[in-house]
Design a protein around this motif. Sequence first.
Motif, PDB file in Angstrom:
ATOM      1  N   LYS A  23      34.261 -16.145 164.721  1.00 21.79           N
ATOM      2  CA  LYS A  23      33.277 -16.686 163.853  1.00 21.79           C
ATOM      3  C   LYS A  23      32.054 -17.010 164.767  1.00 21.79           C
ATOM      4  O   LYS A  23      30.952 -17.116 164.300  1.00 21.79           O
ATOM      5  N   GLU A  24      32.223 -17.409 166.052  1.00 29.25           N
ATOM      6  CA  GLU A  24      31.166 -17.548 166.931  1.00 29.25           C
ATOM      7  C   GLU A  24      30.436 -16.514 167.177  1.00 29.25           C
ATOM      8  O   GLU A  24      29.017 -16.128 167.079  1.00 29.25           O
ATOM      9  N   MET A  25      31.027 -15.321 167.257  1.00 24.81           N
ATOM     10  CA  MET A  25      30.585 -13.731 167.572  1.00 24.81           C
ATOM     11  C   MET A  25      29.878 -13.292 166.452  1.00 24.81           C
ATOM     12  O   MET A  25      28.780 -12.335 166.432  1.00 24.81           O
ATOM     13  N   LEU A  26      30.479 -13.488 165.199  1.00 25.42           N
ATOM     14  CA  LEU A  26      29.949 -12.881 164.042  1.00 25.42           C
ATOM     15  C   LEU A  26      29.797 -14.160 162.737  1.00 25.42           C
ATOM     16  O   LEU A  26      30.525 -14.140 161.827  1.00 25.42           O
ATOM     17  N   PRO A  27      28.671 -14.954 163.181  1.00 24.95           N
ATOM     18  CA  PRO A  27      28.520 -16.192 161.865  1.00 24.95           C
ATOM     19  C   PRO A  27      28.238 -15.708 160.677  1.00 24.95           C
ATOM     20  O   PRO A  27      28.670 -16.367 159.665  1.00 24.95           O
ATOM     21  N   ASN A  28      27.827 -14.498 160.481  1.00 22.40           N
ATOM     22  CA  ASN A  28      27.120 -14.367 159.070  1.00 22.40           C
ATOM     23  C   ASN A  28      27.979 -13.222 158.268  1.00 22.40           C
ATOM     24  O   ASN A  28      27.714 -12.841 157.364  1.00 22.40           O
ATOM     25  N   MET A  29      29.279 -13.011 159.158  1.00 19.74           N
ATOM     26  CA  MET A  29      30.213 -11.784 158.681  1.00 19.74           C
ATOM     27  C   MET A  29      31.461 -12.575 158.267  1.00 19.74           C
ATOM     28  O   MET A  29      31.949 -13.487 159.125  1.00 19.74           O
ATOM     29  N   ARG A  30      32.008 -12.060 157.234  1.00 24.77           N
ATOM     30  CA  ARG A  30      33.339 -12.203 156.780  1.00 24.77           C
ATOM     31  C   ARG A  30      34.371 -11.413 157.179  1.00 24.77           C
ATOM     32  O   ARG A  30      34.104 -10.174 157.367  1.00 24.77           O
ATOM     33  N   MET A  31      35.550 -11.931 157.452  1.00 21.18           N
ATOM     34  CA  MET A  31      36.486 -10.852 158.112  1.00 21.18           C
ATOM     35  C   MET A  31      37.876 -11.089 157.227  1.00 21.18           C
ATOM     36  O   MET A  31      38.163 -12.365 157.350  1.00 21.18           O
TER      37      MET A  31
END
Length: 194
Positions: A23-31
């Motif tokens: 979440k910290e590395m990809l704040p605007n991306m859902r996984m």
Amino acid sequence: MAEGGALDDDISLPRTAVNKLIKEMLPNMRMSNDARELVLNCCTEFIHLLAAEANEECSRQAKKTIGPEHILTALKGLGFDHYVTEVEDVLEDYKVQATQNKRKATKLEDLGIPEEELQRQQEELFAQARMQQFQMDQEEQARAAAAAAAAAPGAASSGMTAAQRQLAQFQAIAAGTAPAATVATGNNGAGNQA
């Protein structure tokens, strides 16, 4: 990677920690959950691989403890040379932080009260506790003496008992009018009387 579901959970990284990193590395991306599980497994496998390589390096040097230098050598040996600089920076930050933590004051120093003052306060509290205990003992003895006197009329003694003298000495010390050595030794001038 280890086989068997239960064993994987025991040797895996905490899911919440990995999810937080994602979440910290990809704040605007859902996984998706499958992708998260794959990242978790990859991280775990990477750590196992790195630890095994570092262990081999440690064994080659006849050491018993894996150190940072073994991890750096393992990274290079596994072809992750591009991570070495970043890992060295993190190691340096860790060493600085560890040094700062060692320099931090102890809890006593954080209070802002000198150690001598704390010692004096502690001794004062001990003296108060001894005085309270002594008074309770005296009250108990007085009750016992009163019960004995009531049982045997005319047997009451005149004058001050040794216990009464000791109580008076404690009270004088508490008031600051008598030296502490008198009570500490139990000597009231007439020899030790218990």
